[in-house]
Design a protein around this motif. Structure first.
Motif, mmCIF file in Angstrom:
data_model
loop_
_atom_site.group_PDB
_atom_site.id
_atom_site.type_symbol
_atom_site.label_atom_id
_atom_site.label_comp_id
_atom_site.label_asym_id
_atom_site.label_seq_id
_atom_site.Cartn_x
_atom_site.Cartn_y
_atom_site.Cartn_z
ATOM 1 N N ALA A 120 0.843 -1.199 0.000
ATOM 2 C CA ALA A 120 0.000 0.000 0.000
ATOM 3 C C ALA A 120 0.876 1.246 0.000
ATOM 4 O O ALA A 120 1.872 1.319 0.704
ATOM 5 C CB ALA A 120 -0.918 0.012 1.228
ATOM 6 N N THR A 121 0.497 2.203 -0.798
ATOM 7 C CA THR A 121 1.189 3.492 -0.805
ATOM 8 C C THR A 121 0.539 4.390 0.236
ATOM 9 O O THR A 121 -0.502 4.051 0.811
ATOM 10 C CB THR A 121 1.075 4.157 -2.191
ATOM 11 N N ALA A 122 1.118 5.538 0.480
ATOM 12 C CA ALA A 122 0.551 6.479 1.450
ATOM 13 C C ALA A 122 -0.885 6.837 1.072
ATOM 14 O O ALA A 122 -1.749 6.982 1.946
ATOM 15 C CB ALA A 122 1.412 7.737 1.541
ATOM 16 N N ASP A 123 -1.148 6.951 -0.219
ATOM 17 C CA ASP A 123 -2.503 7.280 -0.671
ATOM 18 C C ASP A 123 -3.470 6.101 -0.511
ATOM 19 O O ASP A 123 -4.681 6.299 -0.459
ATOM 20 C CB ASP A 123 -2.498 7.707 -2.142
ATOM 21 N N GLY A 124 -2.943 4.899 -0.405
ATOM 22 C CA GLY A 124 -3.795 3.714 -0.336
ATOM 23 C C GLY A 124 -4.029 3.203 1.076
ATOM 24 O O GLY A 124 -4.720 2.199 1.258
ATOM 25 N N VAL A 125 -3.480 3.880 2.076
ATOM 26 C CA VAL A 125 -3.620 3.402 3.453
ATOM 27 C C VAL A 125 -5.083 3.413 3.897
ATOM 28 O O VAL A 125 -5.552 2.463 4.532
ATOM 29 C CB VAL A 125 -2.730 4.202 4.424
ATOM 30 N N ALA A 126 -5.828 4.451 3.571
ATOM 31 C CA ALA A 126 -7.241 4.512 3.962
ATOM 32 C C ALA A 126 -8.021 3.345 3.354
ATOM 33 O O ALA A 126 -8.847 2.713 4.030
ATOM 34 C CB ALA A 126 -7.856 5.839 3.547
ATOM 35 N N ALA A 127 -7.750 3.035 2.110
ATOM 36 C CA ALA A 127 -8.420 1.903 1.466
ATOM 37 C C ALA A 127 -7.992 0.586 2.097
ATOM 38 O O ALA A 127 -8.810 -0.330 2.257
ATOM 39 C CB ALA A 127 -8.117 1.893 -0.032
ATOM 40 N N ALA A 128 -6.732 0.492 2.496
ATOM 41 C CA ALA A 128 -6.243 -0.718 3.157
ATOM 42 C C ALA A 128 -6.937 -0.909 4.506
ATOM 43 O O ALA A 128 -7.317 -2.031 4.863
ATOM 44 C CB ALA A 128 -4.730 -0.654 3.334
ATOM 45 N N TRP A 129 -7.131 0.184 5.262
ATOM 46 C CA TRP A 129 -7.842 0.093 6.536
ATOM 47 C C TRP A 129 -9.283 -0.353 6.317
ATOM 48 O O TRP A 129 -9.818 -1.147 7.093
ATOM 49 C CB TRP A 129 -7.832 1.429 7.277
ATOM 50 N N ALA A 130 -9.914 0.146 5.270
ATOM 51 C CA ALA A 130 -11.295 -0.247 4.967
ATOM 52 C C ALA A 130 -11.351 -1.728 4.609
ATOM 53 O O ALA A 130 -12.270 -2.449 5.029
ATOM 54 C CB ALA A 130 -11.851 0.604 3.830
ATOM 55 N N ARG A 131 -10.380 -2.202 3.864
ATOM 56 C CA ARG A 131 -10.319 -3.630 3.510
ATOM 57 C C ARG A 131 -10.102 -4.473 4.754
ATOM 58 O O ARG A 131 -10.728 -5.520 4.940
ATOM 59 C CB ARG A 131 -9.200 -3.858 2.493
ATOM 60 N N TYR A 132 -9.214 -4.023 5.635
ATOM 61 C CA TYR A 132 -8.957 -4.724 6.900
ATOM 62 C C TYR A 132 -10.255 -4.823 7.707
ATOM 63 O O TYR A 132 -10.601 -5.890 8.220
ATOM 64 C CB TYR A 132 -7.886 -3.976 7.690
ATOM 65 N N ASP A 133 -10.977 -3.726 7.804
ATOM 66 C CA ASP A 133 -12.239 -3.722 8.536
ATOM 67 C C ASP A 133 -13.226 -4.706 7.913
ATOM 68 O O ASP A 133 -13.886 -5.467 8.622
ATOM 69 C CB ASP A 133 -12.832 -2.312 8.559
ATOM 70 N N ALA A 134 -13.313 -4.711 6.607
ATOM 71 C CA ALA A 134 -14.226 -5.619 5.914
ATOM 72 C C ALA A 134 -13.844 -7.076 6.153
ATOM 73 O O ALA A 134 -14.718 -7.936 6.322
ATOM 74 C CB ALA A 134 -14.235 -5.314 4.416
ATOM 75 N N LEU A 135 -12.547 -7.368 6.198
ATOM 76 C CA LEU A 135 -12.087 -8.738 6.417
ATOM 77 C C LEU A 135 -12.367 -9.203 7.843
ATOM 78 O O LEU A 135 -12.641 -10.374 8.073
ATOM 79 C CB LEU A 135 -10.579 -8.847 6.164
ATOM 80 N N ARG A 136 -12.281 -8.320 8.808
ATOM 81 C CA ARG A 136 -12.322 -8.708 10.209
ATOM 82 C C ARG A 136 -13.653 -8.465 10.918
ATOM 83 O O ARG A 136 -13.943 -9.112 11.913
ATOM 84 C CB ARG A 136 -11.232 -7.947 10.964
#
Length: 80
Positions: free
Chosen positions: A11-27
């Motif tokens: 994940a790039t700095a710009d993609g961190v928010a999307a990564a957090w959203a994906r993490y939330d969706a997974l967990r």
């Protein structure tokens, strides 16, 4: 940590928010289920008096294989 690492990998700095959203969706589904199970167990284990004695009598009748299977289901996790 494994799920978080998986979604943040690459994940790039710009993609961190999307990564957090994906993490939330997974967990979220799994952790919500675990929270509900913990709340039910808290209520059950908090019983006192006749209700607590009845609980203890019933729990003695639960086969260990069944309780082990239930615990294994709670602990089962396959990181993405």
């Amino acid at each position: 940590a494994a799920a978080l690492g998986a979604v943040l990998t690459g994940a790039t700095a710009d993609g961190v928010a999307a990564a957090w959203a994906r993490y939330d969706a997974l967990r979220r589904r799994r952790t919500t289920a675990l929270q509900h199970q913990a709340a039910r167990m808290h209520r059950l284990l908090g019983l006192r008096g006749p209700a607590g004695r009845a609980r203890d009598a019933v729990l003695r009748l639960v086969p260990s294989a069944l309780s082990t299977r239930a615990l294994a289901g709670q602990l089962r996790f396959a990181p993405p």
